[in-house]
Design a protein around this motif. Sequence first.
Motif, PDB file in Angstrom:
ATOM      1  N   LEU A   4      58.691  19.742  -6.448  1.00  0.00           N
ATOM      2  CA  LEU A   4      57.812  20.940  -6.004  1.00  0.00           C
ATOM      3  C   LEU A   4      57.975  21.857  -7.356  1.00  0.00           C
ATOM      4  CD1 LEU A   4      58.743  21.782  -2.282  1.00  0.00           C
ATOM      5  CD2 LEU A   4      56.886  20.092  -3.272  1.00  0.00           C
ATOM      6  N   VAL A   5      56.640  22.445  -7.609  1.00  0.00           N
ATOM      7  CA  VAL A   5      56.885  23.414  -8.645  1.00  0.00           C
ATOM      8  C   VAL A   5      55.737  24.495  -8.454  1.00  0.00           C
ATOM      9  CG1 VAL A   5      56.138  23.902 -11.195  1.00  0.00           C
ATOM     10  CG2 VAL A   5      56.964  21.482 -10.635  1.00  0.00           C
ATOM     11  N   GLU A   6      56.691  25.569  -8.475  1.00  0.00           N
ATOM     12  CA  GLU A   6      55.845  27.041  -8.040  1.00  0.00           C
ATOM     13  C   GLU A   6      55.361  27.487  -9.200  1.00  0.00           C
ATOM     14  OE1 GLU A   6      59.743  27.155  -5.223  1.00  0.00           O
ATOM     15  OE2 GLU A   6      59.374  26.611  -7.477  1.00  0.00           O
ATOM     16  N   VAL A  12      54.125  43.640  -9.845  1.00  0.00           N
ATOM     17  CA  VAL A  12      52.942  44.049  -9.573  1.00  0.00           C
ATOM     18  C   VAL A  12      53.590  45.501  -8.900  1.00  0.00           C
ATOM     19  CG1 VAL A  12      53.343  43.057  -7.190  1.00  0.00           C
ATOM     20  CG2 VAL A  12      51.075  43.548  -7.837  1.00  0.00           C
ATOM     21  N   GLN A  13      52.551  46.503  -8.770  1.00  0.00           N
ATOM     22  CA  GLN A  13      52.753  47.554  -8.351  1.00  0.00           C
ATOM     23  C   GLN A  13      52.694  47.456  -6.854  1.00  0.00           C
ATOM     24  OE1 GLN A  13      50.232  50.589 -10.221  1.00  0.00           O
ATOM     25  NE2 GLN A  13      52.027  50.556 -11.723  1.00  0.00           N
ATOM     26  N   PRO A  14      53.358  48.497  -5.843  1.00  0.00           N
ATOM     27  CA  PRO A  14      52.945  48.391  -4.709  1.00  0.00           C
ATOM     28  C   PRO A  14      51.573  48.557  -4.230  1.00  0.00           C
ATOM     29  CG  PRO A  14      54.903  49.990  -5.231  1.00  0.00           C
ATOM     30  CD  PRO A  14      54.434  49.564  -6.417  1.00  0.00           C
ATOM     31  N   GLY A  15      51.287  48.010  -3.182  1.00  0.00           N
ATOM     32  CA  GLY A  15      49.936  47.977  -2.827  1.00  0.00           C
ATOM     33  C   GLY A  15      49.138  46.698  -3.416  1.00  0.00           C
ATOM     34  N   GLY A  16      49.832  45.988  -4.487  1.00  0.00           N
ATOM     35  CA  GLY A  16      48.869  45.240  -4.950  1.00  0.00           C
ATOM     36  C   GLY A  16      49.136  43.512  -4.543  1.00  0.00           C
ATOM     37  N   SER A  17      48.525  42.740  -5.193  1.00  0.00           N
ATOM     38  CA  SER A  17      48.404  41.423  -4.895  1.00  0.00           C
ATOM     39  C   SER A  17      48.819  40.313  -5.736  1.00  0.00           C
ATOM     40  CB  SER A  17      47.064  41.123  -4.246  1.00  0.00           C
ATOM     41  OG  SER A  17      46.464  41.983  -3.389  1.00  0.00           O
ATOM     42  N   LEU A  18      49.434  39.100  -4.978  1.00  0.00           N
ATOM     43  CA  LEU A  18      49.787  38.020  -5.936  1.00  0.00           C
ATOM     44  C   LEU A  18      49.382  36.886  -5.480  1.00  0.00           C
ATOM     45  CD1 LEU A  18      53.249  38.675  -7.574  1.00  0.00           C
ATOM     46  CD2 LEU A  18      51.160  38.573  -8.988  1.00  0.00           C
ATOM     47  N   ARG A  19      49.199  35.629  -5.770  1.00  0.00           N
ATOM     48  CA  ARG A  19      48.916  34.328  -5.336  1.00  0.00           C
ATOM     49  C   ARG A  19      50.027  33.413  -5.900  1.00  0.00           C
ATOM     50  NH1 ARG A  19      44.104  29.903  -5.853  1.00  0.00           N
ATOM     51  NH2 ARG A  19      43.954  29.529  -3.603  1.00  0.00           N
ATOM     52  N   LEU A  20      50.806  33.011  -5.103  1.00  0.00           N
ATOM     53  CA  LEU A  20      51.612  31.946  -5.362  1.00  0.00           C
ATOM     54  C   LEU A  20      51.104  30.615  -5.246  1.00  0.00           C
ATOM     55  CD1 LEU A  20      55.015  33.440  -4.096  1.00  0.00           C
ATOM     56  CD2 LEU A  20      53.874  33.685  -6.123  1.00  0.00           C
ATOM     57  N   SER A  21      51.534  29.497  -5.797  1.00  0.00           N
ATOM     58  CA  SER A  21      50.917  28.215  -5.883  1.00  0.00           C
ATOM     59  C   SER A  21      52.188  27.278  -5.905  1.00  0.00           C
ATOM     60  CB  SER A  21      50.039  27.581  -7.014  1.00  0.00           C
ATOM     61  OG  SER A  21      48.863  28.419  -6.961  1.00  0.00           O
ATOM     62  N   CYS A  22      52.484  26.266  -5.054  1.00  0.00           N
ATOM     63  CA  CYS A  22      53.386  25.149  -4.960  1.00  0.00           C
ATOM     64  C   CYS A  22      52.836  23.705  -4.988  1.00  0.00           C
ATOM     65  CB  CYS A  22      54.246  25.486  -3.819  1.00  0.00           C
ATOM     66  SG  CYS A  22      55.504  24.087  -3.814  1.00  0.00           S
ATOM     67  N   ALA A  23      52.945  23.228  -6.026  1.00  0.00           N
ATOM     68  CA  ALA A  23      52.344  21.685  -6.185  1.00  0.00           C
ATOM     69  C   ALA A  23      53.422  20.653  -6.307  1.00  0.00           C
ATOM     70  CB  ALA A  23      51.639  21.579  -7.707  1.00  0.00           C
ATOM     71  N   ALA A  24      53.209  19.761  -5.276  1.00  0.00           N
ATOM     72  CA  ALA A  24      53.998  18.740  -4.973  1.00  0.00           C
ATOM     73  C   ALA A  24      53.539  17.280  -5.914  1.00  0.00           C
ATOM     74  CB  ALA A  24      54.215  18.166  -3.440  1.00  0.00           C
ATOM     75  N   SER A  25      54.524  16.621  -6.447  1.00  0.00           N
ATOM     76  CA  SER A  25      54.082  15.355  -7.085  1.00  0.00           C
ATOM     77  C   SER A  25      55.224  14.436  -7.041  1.00  0.00           C
ATOM     78  CB  SER A  25      53.905  15.819  -8.914  1.00  0.00           C
ATOM     79  OG  SER A  25      55.425  16.404  -9.278  1.00  0.00           O
ATOM     80  N   ILE A  28      55.069  10.214  -3.177  1.00  0.00           N
ATOM     81  CA  ILE A  28      54.773  10.803  -1.877  1.00  0.00           C
ATOM     82  C   ILE A  28      53.739  10.010  -1.435  1.00  0.00           C
ATOM     83  CG2 ILE A  28      53.931  12.836  -0.653  1.00  0.00           C
ATOM     84  CD1 ILE A  28      55.080  14.774  -2.998  1.00  0.00           C
ATOM     85  N   ILE A  29      53.981   9.734  -0.066  1.00  0.00           N
ATOM     86  CA  ILE A  29      52.741   9.026   0.545  1.00  0.00           C
ATOM     87  C   ILE A  29      52.143  10.167   1.595  1.00  0.00           C
ATOM     88  CG2 ILE A  29      52.502   7.735   2.733  1.00  0.00           C
ATOM     89  CD1 ILE A  29      52.753   5.948   0.304  1.00  0.00           C
ATOM     90  N   SER A  30      53.078  11.181   2.122  1.00  0.00           N
ATOM     91  CA  SER A  30      52.440  12.166   2.820  1.00  0.00           C
ATOM     92  C   SER A  30      53.248  13.322   3.055  1.00  0.00           C
ATOM     93  CB  SER A  30      52.241  11.902   4.298  1.00  0.00           C
ATOM     94  OG  SER A  30      53.247  11.341   5.068  1.00  0.00           O
ATOM     95  N   ILE A  31      52.699  14.628   3.129  1.00  0.00           N
ATOM     96  CA  ILE A  31      53.529  15.742   3.099  1.00  0.00           C
ATOM     97  C   ILE A  31      53.285  16.366   4.480  1.00  0.00           C
ATOM     98  CG2 ILE A  31      54.147  17.946   2.233  1.00  0.00           C
ATOM     99  CD1 ILE A  31      52.835  17.015  -0.350  1.00  0.00           C
ATOM    100  N   ASN A  32      54.200  16.618   5.295  1.00  0.00           N
ATOM    101  CA  ASN A  32      54.344  17.225   6.521  1.00  0.00           C
ATOM    102  C   ASN A  32      54.209  18.621   6.571  1.00  0.00           C
ATOM    103  OD1 ASN A  32      53.912  14.406   7.690  1.00  0.00           O
ATOM    104  ND2 ASN A  32      56.140  14.318   8.124  1.00  0.00           N
ATOM    105  N   ASP A  33      55.311  19.279   6.949  1.00  0.00           N
ATOM    106  CA  ASP A  33      55.430  20.782   6.931  1.00  0.00           C
ATOM    107  C   ASP A  33      55.652  21.120   5.499  1.00  0.00           C
ATOM    108  OD1 ASP A  33      57.404  21.150   9.895  1.00  0.00           O
ATOM    109  OD2 ASP A  33      55.476  20.405   9.493  1.00  0.00           O
ATOM    110  N   MET A  34      55.062  22.338   5.131  1.00  0.00           N
ATOM    111  CA  MET A  34      55.201  23.180   3.981  1.00  0.00           C
ATOM    112  C   MET A  34      55.677  24.435   4.113  1.00  0.00           C
ATOM    113  SD  MET A  34      52.465  21.529   1.101  1.00  0.00           S
ATOM    114  CE  MET A  34      53.609  21.817  -0.248  1.00  0.00           C
ATOM    115  N   ALA A  35      56.388  25.213   3.411  1.00  0.00           N
ATOM    116  CA  ALA A  35      56.772  26.602   3.640  1.00  0.00           C
ATOM    117  C   ALA A  35      57.093  27.226   2.602  1.00  0.00           C
ATOM    118  CB  ALA A  35      57.957  26.588   4.858  1.00  0.00           C
TER     119      ALA A  35
END
Length: 120
Positions: A4-6, A12-25, A28-35
């Motif tokens: 998994l690679v994040e 960021v300043q308070p009140g700001g936004s960020l978007r994190l990504s996490c890619a599995a490679s 793998i046949i299937s992925i159940n829970d992610m968190a």
Amino acid sequence: QVQLVESGGGFVQPGGSLRLSCAASGSIISINDMAWHRQAPGKERELVVSTTSDGRTNYADSVKGRFTISRDNAGNTVYLQMNSLKPEDTAVYYCNAVVITVWGSRLIVWGRGTQVTVSS
């Protein structure tokens, strides 16, 4: 091998936004829970939010209404949209997933983490 690679952390300043990504490679046949989990300095790692393969979610009270988890159609990438960020959200954010490999093994896999710093 499964990994998994994040990405997407930063400052960021308070009140700001960020978007994190996490890619599995990997094999793998299937992925159940992610968190997403996070660990602030001097504190234990805590669950931020989890999602099942059928879309059920579980958010920590501290992030409800501010953070949103989503997965791509293939189900191999999970995102964390973080809005209205607060200094107390500062932590290393880790992705984890329960995967089924091509060999039929059930593995719990962790990423290496991405730093999120919220400060003025």
